[in-house]
Design a protein around this motif. Structure first.
Motif, PDB file in Angstrom:
ATOM      1  N   CYS A 101      16.113 -58.173   5.846  1.00  0.00           N
ATOM      2  CA  CYS A 101      16.382 -56.759   5.553  1.00  0.00           C
ATOM      3  C   CYS A 101      15.365 -56.173   4.581  1.00  0.00           C
ATOM      4  CB  CYS A 101      17.804 -56.602   5.016  1.00  0.00           C
ATOM      5  SG  CYS A 101      18.006 -57.141   3.302  1.00  0.00           S
ATOM      6  N   THR A 102      14.698 -57.013   3.802  1.00  0.00           N
ATOM      7  CA  THR A 102      13.672 -56.674   2.797  1.00  0.00           C
ATOM      8  C   THR A 102      14.243 -56.093   1.500  1.00  0.00           C
ATOM      9  OG1 THR A 102      13.143 -54.368   3.397  1.00  0.00           O
ATOM     10  CG2 THR A 102      12.019 -56.108   4.646  1.00  0.00           C
ATOM     11  N   CYS A 104      17.715 -56.953   0.065  1.00  0.00           N
ATOM     12  CA  CYS A 104      18.781 -57.672  -0.650  1.00  0.00           C
ATOM     13  C   CYS A 104      18.172 -58.575  -1.729  1.00  0.00           C
ATOM     14  CB  CYS A 104      19.631 -58.487   0.325  1.00  0.00           C
ATOM     15  SG  CYS A 104      18.822 -59.981   0.940  1.00  0.00           S
ATOM     16  N   CYS A 107      16.024 -61.402  -0.346  1.00  0.00           N
ATOM     17  CA  CYS A 107      14.715 -60.950   0.128  1.00  0.00           C
ATOM     18  C   CYS A 107      13.782 -60.708  -1.059  1.00  0.00           C
ATOM     19  CB  CYS A 107      14.853 -59.671   0.956  1.00  0.00           C
ATOM     20  SG  CYS A 107      15.361 -59.975   2.660  1.00  0.00           S
ATOM     21  N   CYS A 113      16.943 -64.010   3.165  1.00  0.00           N
ATOM     22  CA  CYS A 113      17.776 -62.819   3.326  1.00  0.00           C
ATOM     23  C   CYS A 113      19.251 -63.201   3.408  1.00  0.00           C
ATOM     24  CB  CYS A 113      17.355 -62.067   4.586  1.00  0.00           C
ATOM     25  SG  CYS A 113      18.223 -60.506   4.796  1.00  0.00           S
TER      26      CYS A 113
HETATM   27 ZN   LIG Z   1      17.604 -59.341   2.862  1.00  0.00          ZN
END
Ligand SMILES: [Zn+2]
Length: 375
Positions: A101-102, A104, A107, A113
């Motif tokens: 997701c970049t 959370c 991440c 992730c």
């Molecule tokens: Zn993530």
């Protein structure tokens, strides 16, 4: 477009399906070729392995466009957002199947992730003529790598993760259980890595020959690998430092159940390490007494993550293929033509031994040659 649609477990049909609607950071790809993974084939058949419950819930709501993370495609449309970096239209690409997701915590710290999506599993994949994938997941295929080899790259990434997780020290002995694609990749990586003695197993004499050609010093039958005298003779009485277990899984898919875990535990030396590459159900029997008695470590490698323990695993795998350090083309034994062959490819993957297949059968899409020439 046409896509493979799962109506119920065991009922995969190719039929018209809505074209993908890309998010602003996603590129639309035209599929050149795709192969089922054994995990996908087992999930289609209804096997109770990881993601089975997820798929059961989705099927309750209606048919699901399912499968297709091992593929090669060309970029058809770049992302709508021009600030998103993307290979240009016409570029041959593969994709990392784990879509992070970049945003959370996992991440941001690099731990992984917390809410990943998976191409072909939790979002539509390449069992279709078109798919949309975030551009950050795309990996450009070097010109030296054939489309068939590119389609088969993802299992090599899995084998790289397993090899890294085992941290083989110089001269350590490695036993690879199973000489399917994952096993043969493990043999090649052990040979070109730090391993000393490399042994591989297969029920098939032809695959034992292949394992030897690809770098195994010794090729054994499963019974030989399970025989303490044979293991003792090969390893100076110690047992193997490292065992890579790739043969387990659903017996109805031609795999060895969980019995190879017992072999792995018996063949490993005291304080040895075992990588469990096979995908087994939660109720598989583990040889807990032997694992405890010998203080063995059981490691579970990552499979589809792009960035983990160092560099870009997918680019690294493609470089190994481009240089010929790892051979994959000769493992691709069966090629089918056209999107309508996807269900047959799944059926053959569940019965590879009967077809004499090593790699799962690949499906090359109609017009893939023309698309490549234009690209
Ligand atoms: Zn993530």
């Amino acid at each position: 477009m046409r896509a493979a649609v799962l109506h119920a477990f065991g009922d995969l049909r190719v039929e018209p399906w809505a074209d993908p609607v890309p998010a602003a950071d996603e590129a639309v790809l035209a599929v050149l070729g795709v192969q089922p993974s054994i995990t996908e084939a087992m999930l289609v058949s209804g096997a109770p392995i990881a993601l089975h419950e997820h798929l059961t819930r989705r099927l309750a709501a209606g048919p699901v466009a399912f499968a297709g993370h091992e593929f090669c495609a060309v970029v058809l449309e770049p992302p709508a957002d021009p600030s998103v970096p993307s290979p240009p239209v016409g570029t041959r690409v593969i994709a990392a199947e784990t879509v992070e997701c970049t945003t959370c915590g996992g991440c941001r710290t690099g731990a992984g992730c917390a809410r990943p999506e998976y191409v072909g599993f939790t979002r539509p994949g390449a069992f279709a003529e078109l798919l949309a994938v975030p551009a950050r997941n795309l990996v450009v295929v070097p010109p030296e790598v054939s489309t068939a080899a590119a389609v088969a790259t993802q299992p090599l990434v899995g084998a790289l993760h397993a090899h890294a997780a085992l941290a083989v020290a110089p001269g350590e002995s490695v036993l690879v259980l199973g000489s399917g694609v994952m096993g043969l990749h493990a043999v090649q990586l052990a040979r070109r890595g730090n391993a000393g003695l490399v042994a591989a197993t297969s029920r098939s004499a032809a695959k034992r020959g292949l394992a030897t050609r690809l770098g195994a010093d010794v090729a054994l039958t499963p019974d030989q690998a399970d025989d303490p005298d044979v293991v003792s003779e090969l390893t100076g009485g110690q047992g193997f430092d490292v065992v890579v277990e790739t043969a387990g899984g659903a017996p109805e898919a031609g795999l060895a159940g969980a019995s190879t875990l017992r072999t792995a535990a018996r063949a490993a030396r005291r304080s040895g390490r075992i990588a469990l590459v096979s995908v087994l159900p939660d109720d598989a029997r583990l040889p807990l007494a032997t694992l405890r008695e010998k203080a063995l470590t059981l490691v579970h490698p990552e499979s589809g993550r792009r960035h983990h323990r160092g560099g870009d695993q997918f680019e690294h795998a493609l470089r190994l293929l481009a240089r010929g350090d790892v051979l994959v083309d000769e493992l691709v034994t069966h090629t089918l033509a056209g999107v309508d062959e996807l269900p047959r490819a799944v059926a053959m993957t569940l019965d590879k031994a009967a077809h004499g297949a090593v790699n799962p059968p690949q499906v090359m899409m109609a017009g893939s040659q023309r698309i490549e020439e234009v690209g």
